[in-house]
Motif scaffolding. Sequence first.
Motif, mmCIF file in Angstrom:
data_model
loop_
_atom_site.group_PDB
_atom_site.id
_atom_site.type_symbol
_atom_site.label_atom_id
_atom_site.label_comp_id
_atom_site.label_asym_id
_atom_site.label_seq_id
_atom_site.Cartn_x
_atom_site.Cartn_y
_atom_site.Cartn_z
ATOM 1 N N TRP A 146 39.656 38.782 53.827
ATOM 2 C CA TRP A 146 40.469 38.501 52.654
ATOM 3 C C TRP A 146 39.727 37.634 51.642
ATOM 4 N N HIS A 147 39.089 36.591 52.103
ATOM 5 C CA HIS A 147 38.425 35.690 51.162
ATOM 6 C C HIS A 147 37.195 36.338 50.524
ATOM 7 N N ASP A 167 38.694 38.398 47.985
ATOM 8 C CA ASP A 167 39.206 37.470 46.978
ATOM 9 C C ASP A 167 38.111 37.088 45.983
ATOM 10 N N PHE A 168 36.961 36.626 46.490
ATOM 11 C CA PHE A 168 35.933 36.178 45.536
ATOM 12 C C PHE A 168 35.281 37.355 44.812
ATOM 13 N N LEU A 169 35.199 38.524 45.441
ATOM 14 C CA LEU A 169 34.690 39.697 44.731
ATOM 15 C C LEU A 169 35.610 40.071 43.568
ATOM 16 N N THR A 170 36.902 40.002 43.818
ATOM 17 C CA THR A 170 37.875 40.293 42.760
ATOM 18 C C THR A 170 37.784 39.275 41.639
ATOM 19 N N HIS A 171 37.719 37.997 42.003
ATOM 20 C CA HIS A 171 37.662 36.954 40.975
ATOM 21 C C HIS A 171 36.391 37.060 40.141
ATOM 22 N N PHE A 172 35.274 37.217 40.791
ATOM 23 C CA PHE A 172 34.002 37.224 40.062
ATOM 24 C C PHE A 172 33.777 38.516 39.277
ATOM 25 N N ILE A 173 34.023 39.661 39.911
ATOM 26 C CA ILE A 173 33.686 40.935 39.278
ATOM 27 C C ILE A 173 34.767 41.396 38.311
ATOM 28 N N ILE A 174 35.993 41.475 38.789
ATOM 29 C CA ILE A 174 37.063 42.040 37.959
ATOM 30 C C ILE A 174 37.600 41.007 36.977
ATOM 31 N N GLU A 175 38.043 39.863 37.492
ATOM 32 C CA GLU A 175 38.619 38.865 36.588
ATOM 33 C C GLU A 175 37.543 38.186 35.742
ATOM 34 N N PRO A 221 34.601 30.315 43.747
ATOM 35 C CA PRO A 221 33.724 29.501 44.607
ATOM 36 C C PRO A 221 34.416 28.990 45.863
ATOM 37 N N ALA A 222 35.701 28.657 45.768
ATOM 38 C CA ALA A 222 36.422 28.190 46.960
ATOM 39 C C ALA A 222 36.491 29.287 48.019
ATOM 40 N N ALA A 223 36.708 30.536 47.588
ATOM 41 C CA ALA A 223 36.764 31.651 48.528
ATOM 42 C C ALA A 223 35.400 31.888 49.176
ATOM 43 N N VAL A 224 34.329 31.744 48.390
ATOM 44 C CA VAL A 224 32.979 31.853 48.950
ATOM 45 C C VAL A 224 32.771 30.770 50.017
ATOM 46 N N TYR A 225 33.209 29.559 49.717
ATOM 47 C CA TYR A 225 33.031 28.449 50.653
ATOM 48 C C TYR A 225 33.821 28.677 51.943
ATOM 49 N N VAL A 226 35.021 29.249 51.825
ATOM 50 C CA VAL A 226 35.806 29.557 53.024
ATOM 51 C C VAL A 226 35.058 30.570 53.892
ATOM 52 N N CYS A 227 34.497 31.593 53.275
ATOM 53 C CA CYS A 227 33.715 32.584 54.033
ATOM 54 C C CYS A 227 32.530 31.921 54.731
ATOM 55 N N PHE A 255 41.418 22.999 55.258
ATOM 56 C CA PHE A 255 41.738 22.214 54.060
ATOM 57 C C PHE A 255 41.548 23.061 52.803
ATOM 58 N N VAL A 256 40.385 23.716 52.690
ATOM 59 C CA VAL A 256 40.103 24.525 51.492
ATOM 60 C C VAL A 256 40.986 25.762 51.457
ATOM 61 N N ALA A 257 41.216 26.401 52.616
ATOM 62 C CA ALA A 257 42.037 27.610 52.654
ATOM 63 C C ALA A 257 43.470 27.324 52.210
ATOM 64 N N VAL A 258 44.023 26.180 52.631
ATOM 65 C CA VAL A 258 45.379 25.808 52.223
ATOM 66 C C VAL A 258 45.426 25.552 50.710
ATOM 67 N N MET A 259 44.445 24.832 50.195
ATOM 68 C CA MET A 259 44.410 24.564 48.756
ATOM 69 C C MET A 259 44.307 25.869 47.963
ATOM 70 N N LEU A 260 43.444 26.778 48.404
ATOM 71 C CA LEU A 260 43.244 28.031 47.683
ATOM 72 C C LEU A 260 44.488 28.905 47.755
ATOM 73 N N ALA A 261 45.100 29.013 48.926
ATOM 74 C CA ALA A 261 46.306 29.831 49.064
ATOM 75 C C ALA A 261 47.434 29.293 48.186
ATOM 76 N N THR A 262 47.575 27.978 48.146
ATOM 77 C CA THR A 262 48.607 27.365 47.298
ATOM 78 C C THR A 262 48.326 27.649 45.823
ATOM 79 N N ALA A 263 47.058 27.550 45.436
ATOM 80 C CA ALA A 263 46.687 27.826 44.047
ATOM 81 C C ALA A 263 46.938 29.289 43.683
ATOM 82 N N GLU A 264 46.678 30.207 44.628
ATOM 83 C CA GLU A 264 46.925 31.630 44.360
ATOM 84 C C GLU A 264 48.416 31.873 44.121
#
Length: 254
Positions: free
Chosen positions: A49-50, A53-61, A145-151, A175-184
């Motif tokens: 998923w992550h 997630d980062f492929l979508t954020h970087f490439i598409i968005e 970047p947060a999704a990359v770091y989770v991976c 910690f990072v996964a919770v922050m990222l999921a909440t932000a999403e």
Amino acid sequence: MATSPPFTLDQGTALSLAVAFSLMPSAQILAAKALKPSVPRKYYLLFLWHAYDFLTHFIIEGSYLYHCFFSYVEVPVSPSHSQYEGTVEQQAYLFNRPDRRYGALYSQAPMARLWQEYAKADRRWQGADLTVISLEILTVGLGGPAAVYVCYLIAKVVNSDDQAVKARSQSRLWFVAVMLATAELYGGFITFAPEWLSGNTALAGEDPVYLWLYLVFFNMLWVFIPLWILFVAYQEISGTFSLAYAQKAAQKSK
């Protein structure tokens, strides 16, 4: 609600959908390269998923932001525009340039075509909507970047034989996964809440493809999966505390 022409699977639409659907196989390839074959399924799904997630954020968005900032056409400024300067009625333009219209609508690039297609369901994405741009700056600049770091942390947890490294990586991972999921979840609400409050003036859901594929499927992924991540994180955190308290109780009873 907005109206759009009926869905047509032409060459541009097919290419746009192919790009969108190619990211999950790409995430699977990354998972196969980065993780051991015996990886626990929970960590495999989290990595998958992550990575998606980062492929979508970087490439598409990321391409959306590029076209918002660099694709534009010159337009004549209406004489009536000046009468609103300095008032609350004045329309806010990107870079305060009323003589320009920015966005993917004004480009013929392949990724611009993708956003032109998605804009048939939500027309805010064809131009430079300032609220959407503000959210996407955070999504691409921080969420990606947060999704990359989770991976990276998942790979550390799964592949390392050092227990200290595993423990340190796990604490950071959740910690990072919770922050990222909440932000999403927050970002999704802020994206669509203005439409719900205004009566969906920019959304076109009369065509089932626009409604169920573009609006529901592509966006609900960032609702259900972050909720699942928060649930798994809760299990991990509560399990860790329960184990810690059980160990302390066992030590006191000795």
